[in-house]
Design a protein around this motif. Sequence first.
Motif, PDB file in Angstrom:
ATOM      1  N   CYS A   1      -0.739  -4.790  -9.633  1.00 22.68           N
ATOM      2  CA  CYS A   1      -1.737  -3.380  -9.225  1.00 22.68           C
ATOM      3  C   CYS A   1      -1.427  -2.838  -8.011  1.00 22.68           C
TER       4      CYS A   1
ATOM      5  N   GLU B   1      -1.689   9.673  -5.488  1.00 20.57           N
ATOM      6  CA  GLU B   1      -2.696  10.022  -4.418  1.00 20.57           C
ATOM      7  C   GLU B   1      -3.378  11.295  -4.403  1.00 20.57           C
TER       8      GLU B   1
ATOM      9  N   SER C   1       0.873  -1.253   0.136  1.00 24.12           N
ATOM     10  CA  SER C   1       0.003  -0.084  -0.137  1.00 24.12           C
ATOM     11  C   SER C   1       0.995   1.138   0.120  1.00 24.12           C
TER      12      SER C   1
ATOM     13  N   THR D   1     -12.009  10.854  -7.356  1.00 21.52           N
ATOM     14  CA  THR D   1     -12.103   9.467  -8.055  1.00 21.52           C
ATOM     15  C   THR D   1     -10.938   8.496  -7.625  1.00 21.52           C
ATOM     16  N   THR D   2     -10.864   7.149  -8.169  1.00 20.26           N
ATOM     17  CA  THR D   2      -9.905   6.478  -7.955  1.00 20.26           C
ATOM     18  C   THR D   2      -8.811   6.748  -9.159  1.00 20.26           C
ATOM     19  N   LEU D   3      -7.726   6.337  -8.968  1.00 18.72           N
ATOM     20  CA  LEU D   3      -6.852   6.780  -9.913  1.00 18.72           C
ATOM     21  C   LEU D   3      -7.142   5.880 -11.397  1.00 18.72           C
TER      22      LEU D   3
ATOM     23  N   GLU E   1      -6.209  11.242  -7.081  1.00 19.99           N
ATOM     24  CA  GLU E   1      -7.375  10.845  -6.428  1.00 19.99           C
ATOM     25  C   GLU E   1      -8.119  11.925  -5.643  1.00 19.99           C
ATOM     26  N   LYS E   2      -7.207  12.339  -4.763  1.00 21.83           N
ATOM     27  CA  LYS E   2      -7.671  13.510  -3.801  1.00 21.83           C
ATOM     28  C   LYS E   2      -8.500  14.684  -4.466  1.00 21.83           C
TER      29      LYS E   2
ATOM     30  N   ARG F   1       0.479   1.043  -9.501  1.00 23.04           N
ATOM     31  CA  ARG F   1      -0.309   2.190  -9.926  1.00 23.04           C
ATOM     32  C   ARG F   1       0.191   3.270 -10.568  1.00 23.04           C
TER      33      ARG F   1
ATOM     34  N   GLN G   1      -7.248  -3.535 -11.459  1.00 19.77           N
ATOM     35  CA  GLN G   1      -7.791  -3.087 -10.214  1.00 19.77           C
ATOM     36  C   GLN G   1      -7.354  -4.348  -9.197  1.00 19.77           C
TER      37      GLN G   1
ATOM     38  N   GLU H   1     -10.122   5.410 -12.540  1.00 21.76           N
ATOM     39  CA  GLU H   1     -11.385   6.323 -13.003  1.00 21.76           C
ATOM     40  C   GLU H   1     -10.579   7.704 -13.559  1.00 21.76           C
TER      41      GLU H   1
END
Length: 346
Positions: A228, A174, A139, A182-184, A177-178, A231, A205, A186
Amino acid sequence: MKTYKSINLEKVFNKTMVNKRIHDGIVYMEDTTGEFSWNKGYGGKELDSPMLMASITKLLTTACILILQEQGKLSLRNKISEFLDQEHLSGLHIYKSKEYSFDLLLSDLLFQISGLPDKFEEKKSSTKRKVINQDFSFSIHELLHWAKELKPHFIPRTNGKAYYSDLNFDLLGEIIEKVNGTTLAEAYQQLIFIPLGLKNTYLPQSENDFIPHIYYKDKVLNRPMFICSCRASGGAVTTAREMMIFIKAFFGGKLFNKIIFDELANYNKLQITMGPISYGGGYMRITLGGLLMPFMKKGELLGHSGSTGSFAFYYPQKDIFFVGDVNQFANPSLPIRLSIKLALGV
């Protein structure tokens, strides 16, 4: 109509593919208009074969940052602490007992001038060594923890200094996304893939998504968990055909106003292990000429390569784009050398 001697390109391609470490490959070249177009595959790889973008994914991340800046949602001069949790940032960049974690700018990440270390390559416990032997996930919080165990290389924005670190782009992911909400995956879809009509380019994903295998020497590696996790710094999948569409759009002004390249064209030489590569605002520059290539007129390749053998470059002096893949994790210099030889070939 522009013409080039394809026989030279054939020779370069064939000579590269006889390398015993290359099991499959693809090269695709075009000029801006498409009047000149040449491609050749090897080992069953074709224009529409899936391939890992690896670090060429950084160009997707760069494009998103520049698009969001045009939309007024961020600025390269913003501090990253405006978007990221301060608790997670604390202790990230401490150089000679002074902390710079909260002074880092978005531009420091994009230009690779943050001084942050790179867990992927550094130390005997690097993730690159580990991924050769096993698949694993991680992560962003684990990445930050690992980075805090390493020492930064210099104070951010030290004149003439640059250090290639995947973490710079993982942090930019990150922030995307913020800011985009959305997610990266998306964000890539919304800001890049849909506008360009890319249907076979995606950010995996889960392990259920198709992820191409890669070679390490003669060993086949299937590393879905690792891919995955990469990213924003290296996780996307595409085809040579669609990567050509993207690289043309990136440098051609179809995604953002290309006048920004005046600001992005501030290059610094990377660490010695990166060879002849300098880094600008989100992309590599390889200068053609000098001692290594004394017979080459001065010029440059702009774009990116990936550690798994992928490459996507623009050669402005000849208005030629090169994309492709040699699918070999053991020698990340292969796509660089091939791109240089192709430039010589035209």
